[in-house]
Design a protein around this motif. Structure first.
Motif, PDB file in Angstrom:
ATOM      1  N   ALA A   1       0.797  -1.228   0.000  1.00 33.94           N
ATOM      2  CA  ALA A   1       0.000   0.000   0.000  1.00 33.94           C
ATOM      3  C   ALA A   1       0.829   1.277   0.000  1.00 33.94           C
ATOM      4  O   ALA A   1       0.380   2.302  -0.508  1.00 33.94           O
ATOM      5  N   THR A   2       2.007   1.262   0.578  1.00 33.24           N
ATOM      6  CA  THR A   2       2.729   2.515   0.780  1.00 33.24           C
ATOM      7  C   THR A   2       3.388   3.001  -0.509  1.00 33.24           C
ATOM      8  O   THR A   2       3.641   2.231  -1.430  1.00 33.24           O
ATOM      9  N   ARG A   3       3.668   4.283  -0.560  1.00 32.77           N
ATOM     10  CA  ARG A   3       4.445   4.885  -1.659  1.00 32.77           C
ATOM     11  C   ARG A   3       5.458   5.817  -1.022  1.00 32.77           C
ATOM     12  O   ARG A   3       5.103   6.821  -0.406  1.00 32.77           O
ATOM     13  N   LEU A   4       6.742   5.496  -1.189  1.00 34.11           N
ATOM     14  CA  LEU A   4       7.780   6.182  -0.442  1.00 34.11           C
ATOM     15  C   LEU A   4       8.475   7.232  -1.294  1.00 34.11           C
ATOM     16  O   LEU A   4       9.068   6.929  -2.331  1.00 34.11           O
ATOM     17  N   SER A   5       8.386   8.448  -0.833  1.00 31.29           N
ATOM     18  CA  SER A   5       9.137   9.561  -1.410  1.00 31.29           C
ATOM     19  C   SER A   5       9.674  10.384  -0.256  1.00 31.29           C
ATOM     20  O   SER A   5       9.312  10.177   0.911  1.00 31.29           O
ATOM     21  N   GLY A   6      10.547  11.317  -0.543  1.00 27.13           N
ATOM     22  CA  GLY A   6      11.127  12.138   0.507  1.00 27.13           C
ATOM     23  C   GLY A   6      10.098  13.023   1.174  1.00 27.13           C
ATOM     24  O   GLY A   6       9.055  13.352   0.595  1.00 27.13           O
ATOM     25  N   ARG A   7      10.370  13.415   2.386  1.00 28.96           N
ATOM     26  CA  ARG A   7       9.435  14.311   3.084  1.00 28.96           C
ATOM     27  C   ARG A   7       9.257  15.625   2.328  1.00 28.96           C
ATOM     28  O   ARG A   7       8.242  16.304   2.470  1.00 28.96           O
ATOM     29  N   ASP A   8      10.257  15.963   1.506  1.00 28.35           N
ATOM     30  CA  ASP A   8      10.157  17.168   0.699  1.00 28.35           C
ATOM     31  C   ASP A   8       9.558  16.879  -0.672  1.00 28.35           C
ATOM     32  O   ASP A   8       9.535  17.747  -1.547  1.00 28.35           O
ATOM     33  N   GLY A   9       9.094  15.635  -0.874  1.00 26.36           N
ATOM     34  CA  GLY A   9       8.460  15.261  -2.117  1.00 26.36           C
ATOM     35  C   GLY A   9       9.393  14.716  -3.179  1.00 26.36           C
ATOM     36  O   GLY A   9       8.946  14.306  -4.253  1.00 26.36           O
ATOM     37  N   ARG A  10      10.701  14.685  -2.903  1.00 29.50           N
ATOM     38  CA  ARG A  10      11.650  14.239  -3.929  1.00 29.50           C
ATOM     39  C   ARG A  10      11.605  12.728  -4.112  1.00 29.50           C
ATOM     40  O   ARG A  10      11.198  11.988  -3.214  1.00 29.50           O
ATOM     41  N   MET A  11      12.030  12.289  -5.279  1.00 29.42           N
ATOM     42  CA  MET A  11      12.188  10.868  -5.542  1.00 29.42           C
ATOM     43  C   MET A  11      13.322  10.326  -4.683  1.00 29.42           C
ATOM     44  O   MET A  11      14.361  10.973  -4.518  1.00 29.42           O
ATOM     45  N   LEU A  12      13.124   9.128  -4.120  1.00 28.35           N
ATOM     46  CA  LEU A  12      14.155   8.494  -3.312  1.00 28.35           C
ATOM     47  C   LEU A  12      14.865   7.426  -4.131  1.00 28.35           C
ATOM     48  O   LEU A  12      14.235   6.512  -4.658  1.00 28.35           O
ATOM     49  N   ASN A  13      16.186   7.572  -4.227  1.00 31.10           N
ATOM     50  CA  ASN A  13      17.013   6.562  -4.887  1.00 31.10           C
ATOM     51  C   ASN A  13      17.772   5.814  -3.804  1.00 31.10           C
ATOM     52  O   ASN A  13      18.712   6.348  -3.209  1.00 31.10           O
ATOM     53  N   VAL A  14      17.369   4.575  -3.535  1.00 34.74           N
ATOM     54  CA  VAL A  14      17.880   3.867  -2.364  1.00 34.74           C
ATOM     55  C   VAL A  14      19.305   3.356  -2.540  1.00 34.74           C
ATOM     56  O   VAL A  14      19.841   2.706  -1.632  1.00 34.74           O
ATOM     57  N   ILE A  15      19.955   3.632  -3.655  1.00 30.51           N
ATOM     58  CA  ILE A  15      21.403   3.431  -3.735  1.00 30.51           C
ATOM     59  C   ILE A  15      22.108   4.335  -2.726  1.00 30.51           C
ATOM     60  O   ILE A  15      23.123   3.980  -2.133  1.00 30.51           O
ATOM     61  N   ASP A  16      21.556   5.525  -2.515  1.00 29.08           N
ATOM     62  CA  ASP A  16      22.085   6.499  -1.565  1.00 29.08           C
ATOM     63  C   ASP A  16      21.594   6.132  -0.163  1.00 29.08           C
ATOM     64  O   ASP A  16      20.382   6.099   0.074  1.00 29.08           O
ATOM     65  N   PRO A  17      22.489   5.864   0.787  1.00 27.23           N
ATOM     66  CA  PRO A  17      22.025   5.467   2.124  1.00 27.23           C
ATOM     67  C   PRO A  17      21.207   6.539   2.828  1.00 27.23           C
ATOM     68  O   PRO A  17      20.392   6.215   3.695  1.00 27.23           O
ATOM     69  N   VAL A  18      21.388   7.797   2.466  1.00 30.43           N
ATOM     70  CA  VAL A  18      20.551   8.856   3.043  1.00 30.43           C
ATOM     71  C   VAL A  18      19.105   8.662   2.593  1.00 30.43           C
ATOM     72  O   VAL A  18      18.162   8.693   3.406  1.00 30.43           O
ATOM     73  N   ASP A  19      18.912   8.438   1.298  1.00 28.07           N
ATOM     74  CA  ASP A  19      17.564   8.191   0.776  1.00 28.07           C
ATOM     75  C   ASP A  19      17.002   6.871   1.296  1.00 28.07           C
ATOM     76  O   ASP A  19      15.801   6.771   1.598  1.00 28.07           O
ATOM     77  N   PHE A  20      17.854   5.845   1.380  1.00 25.31           N
ATOM     78  CA  PHE A  20      17.408   4.536   1.876  1.00 25.31           C
ATOM     79  C   PHE A  20      16.910   4.659   3.310  1.00 25.31           C
ATOM     80  O   PHE A  20      15.866   4.109   3.689  1.00 25.31           O
ATOM     81  N   THR A  21      17.644   5.394   4.129  1.00 26.74           N
ATOM     82  CA  THR A  21      17.247   5.598   5.522  1.00 26.74           C
ATOM     83  C   THR A  21      15.907   6.317   5.611  1.00 26.74           C
ATOM     84  O   THR A  21      15.022   5.925   6.385  1.00 26.74           O
ATOM     85  N   GLU A  22      15.750   7.354   4.798  1.00 27.05           N
ATOM     86  CA  GLU A  22      14.478   8.087   4.820  1.00 27.05           C
ATOM     87  C   GLU A  22      13.336   7.184   4.369  1.00 27.05           C
ATOM     88  O   GLU A  22      12.235   7.228   4.942  1.00 27.05           O
ATOM     89  N   ALA A  23      13.595   6.358   3.348  1.00 24.93           N
ATOM     90  CA  ALA A  23      12.558   5.437   2.873  1.00 24.93           C
ATOM     91  C   ALA A  23      12.128   4.478   3.977  1.00 24.93           C
ATOM     92  O   ALA A  23      10.925   4.196   4.142  1.00 24.93           O
ATOM     93  N   GLU A  24      13.078   3.978   4.752  1.00 27.61           N
ATOM     94  CA  GLU A  24      12.754   3.042   5.829  1.00 27.61           C
ATOM     95  C   GLU A  24      11.884   3.710   6.899  1.00 27.61           C
ATOM     96  O   GLU A  24      10.869   3.157   7.346  1.00 27.61           O
ATOM     97  N   ILE A  25      12.275   4.888   7.310  1.00 24.84           N
ATOM     98  CA  ILE A  25      11.558   5.568   8.390  1.00 24.84           C
ATOM     99  C   ILE A  25      10.178   6.013   7.928  1.00 24.84           C
ATOM    100  O   ILE A  25       9.164   5.774   8.607  1.00 24.84           O
ATOM    101  N   VAL A  26      10.118   6.651   6.770  1.00 24.42           N
ATOM    102  CA  VAL A  26       8.829   7.082   6.230  1.00 24.42           C
ATOM    103  C   VAL A  26       7.930   5.875   5.981  1.00 24.42           C
ATOM    104  O   VAL A  26       6.721   5.909   6.228  1.00 24.42           O
ATOM    105  N   GLY A  27       8.546   4.776   5.495  1.00 28.87           N
ATOM    106  CA  GLY A  27       7.765   3.574   5.220  1.00 28.87           C
ATOM    107  C   GLY A  27       7.086   3.017   6.447  1.00 28.87           C
ATOM    108  O   GLY A  27       5.896   2.667   6.412  1.00 28.87           O
TER     109      GLY A  27
END
Length: 449
Positions: free
Chosen positions: A261-287
């Motif tokens: 059901a979930t759709r993970l994007s950055g809190r600022d609305g940006r696309m998350l590329n989980v190759i980047d651990p910063v984006d991966f971390t945000e995806a996990e928490i937001v998820g």
């Protein structure tokens, strides 16, 4: 006790211990990696499988996608599923089902899919790999590559035991992220000019009154319009429900549902590329935050779920797309739309183009037909002694949205292993191997063409 200290030989790269010197190295223990390692070892080759987690399964288990998609034709005419993908895929499916770890086919729009038990998936992989004689290194990550010019000679790995080297005559990059290809400096792309599909956080809920749930929701795992309407209405009441078309599957366990059901994007609305651990971390928490919101929605708005609770989420966010290699050949969007068959095709794909990049997934169905993936889409345009298997194959954006699913990843691993064995036996570079010859061996192994 076997361990890294048993082999005191040193590499040419920084005097690191050499912990294995094998015919075939497989990096990644997802569907593609399990297939590749098993098939290569059963052909008599010495094989090491490296996996960063303590279990196999990749996106299917760690990401809890929890379904084997891509087995059956889509249709408007048939009431029963028609399976068109076999080979290693069906071998794994059969073993998993024999353990009680797979549901019967469930309706998914115009096709069908089956949900699996993640623990039994791991156990099935363990059994196949051990029976084949694969040497497995869990809790081990690739941190570098050994190169002789353009020729791959192995990798540098790291674990809590330290840093070490695995030498290999042939490498199969089944990491899903083209981790070896990227570290070697070969070309790759991210989706459509950098735009990739959203990750998601799968979750399971328990204590569901299944009769009441099915009576309301229906047999189709893709949600009915009344559920979508309820999600849209709930947003106005401050629910964080960014995706309004959700999918819910029965699992092998009583009173339990698996929810996509979930759709993970950055809190600022940006696309998350989980190759980047910063984006991966945000995806996990937001998820995980979104999981609670969707679980609350189910409990308050879907009959049968009033007393449900979250059993667990994926170990990691579900990853649909990161790097795609630039291959000798490429699966084109037009190949998918035209249901192209080819003499060098190594896998049938009947799965729809399934794009996740908005509030509802976009589906383009391939009715009563399938296309085939070219062998050379697994072979990077540069580099020797390396081939890929899994979702990092060379494919255009929409094509990958169809070709990336589990049933096909098993067969990509099957194909990569067959090619590796041919390459070792004949001394033929991967890019010079005839895809038709790979296809013939796969057919002899039970694949359908």
């Amino acid at each position: 006790m076997q361990g890294w200290k048993l082999d005191a030989r040193l590499s040419d790269e920084g005097d690191l211990p050499v912990i294995a010197d094998v015919d075939v190295l497989v990096v990644g223990g997802g569907a593609a990696g399990v297939a590749a390692a098993t098939v290569a070892a059963e052909a008599g080759k010495s094989v090491v499988l490296v996996e960063k987690y303590g279990f196999c399964g990749g996106a299917a288990v760690a990401g809890m996608s929890a379904t084997i998609c891509g087995l059956y034709l889509a249709t408007d005419r048939r009431s029963q599923p028609e399976q068109v993908v076999y080979g290693f895929t069906d071998r794994f499916r059969s073993r998993l089902a024999a353990r009680g770890g797979l549901t019967k086919p469930q309706v998914y729009g115009k096709t069908w899919t089956s949900a699996h038990d993640p623990l039994m998936w791991r156990e099935t992989a363990d059994e196949l790999l051990q029976q084949a004689g694969v040497r497995i290194f869990f809790h081990t990550a690739v941190t570098g590559v050994l190169m002789d010019g353009a020729v791959h000679r192995g990798v540098v790995v790291e674990s809590n035991a330290g840093r070490a080297v695995i030498r290999a005559a042939r490498t199969i990059d089944a990491s899903g992220d083209a981790a070896v290809v990227a570290r070697a400096g070969h070309r790759y792309v991210f989706g459509d000019n950098g735009k990739i599909q959203n990750p998601t956080m799968f979750f399971r809920v328990g204590n569901v009154d299944m009769d009441r749930f099915l009576d309301f929701y229906g047999d189709d795992t893709i949600c009915p319009p009344k559920v979508t309407d309820a999600i849209v209405a709930a947003r106005a009441r401050h629910y964080d429900l960014p995706r309004q078309k959700i999918w819910i599957f029965q699992t092998t366990r009583p009173h339990e549902l698996m929810v996509n059901a979930t759709r993970l994007s950055g809190r600022d609305g940006r696309m998350l590329n989980v190759i980047d651990p910063v984006d991966f971390t945000e995806a996990e928490i937001v998820g995980r935050e979104q999981v609670r919101q969707y679980a609350r929605f189910l409990a308050e708005h879907v009959p049968g779920c009033e007393n449900s609770y979250v059993v667990d989420t994926g170990v990691e966010a579900g990853i649909r797309q990161t790097r795609s290699i630039v291959g000798v050949d490429t699966l084109r969007n037009s190949d998918v739309l035209a249901a192209r068959k080819r003499g060098d095709g190594i896998c049938r794909v009947p799965w729809p183009i399934e794009l996740h990049d908005g509030d509802r997934p976009k589906l383009h169905w391939l009715l009563d037909d399938y296309y085939e993936v070219p062998y050379l889409a697994l072979v990077p345009e540069s580099g020797e002694n390396i081939i890929v298997a899994g979702r990092c194959l060379s494919a255009e954006h929409e094509a990958l949205a169809s070709a990336r699913v589990t049933a096909q990843c098993f067969e990509y691993g099957h194909a990569a292993a067959v090619a590796a064995v041919m390459s070792l036996d004949d001394g033929t570079p991967f890019r010079k191997i005839d895809g038709g010859a790979v296809r013939a061996v796969m057919a002899a192994n039970g694949s359908a063409f």
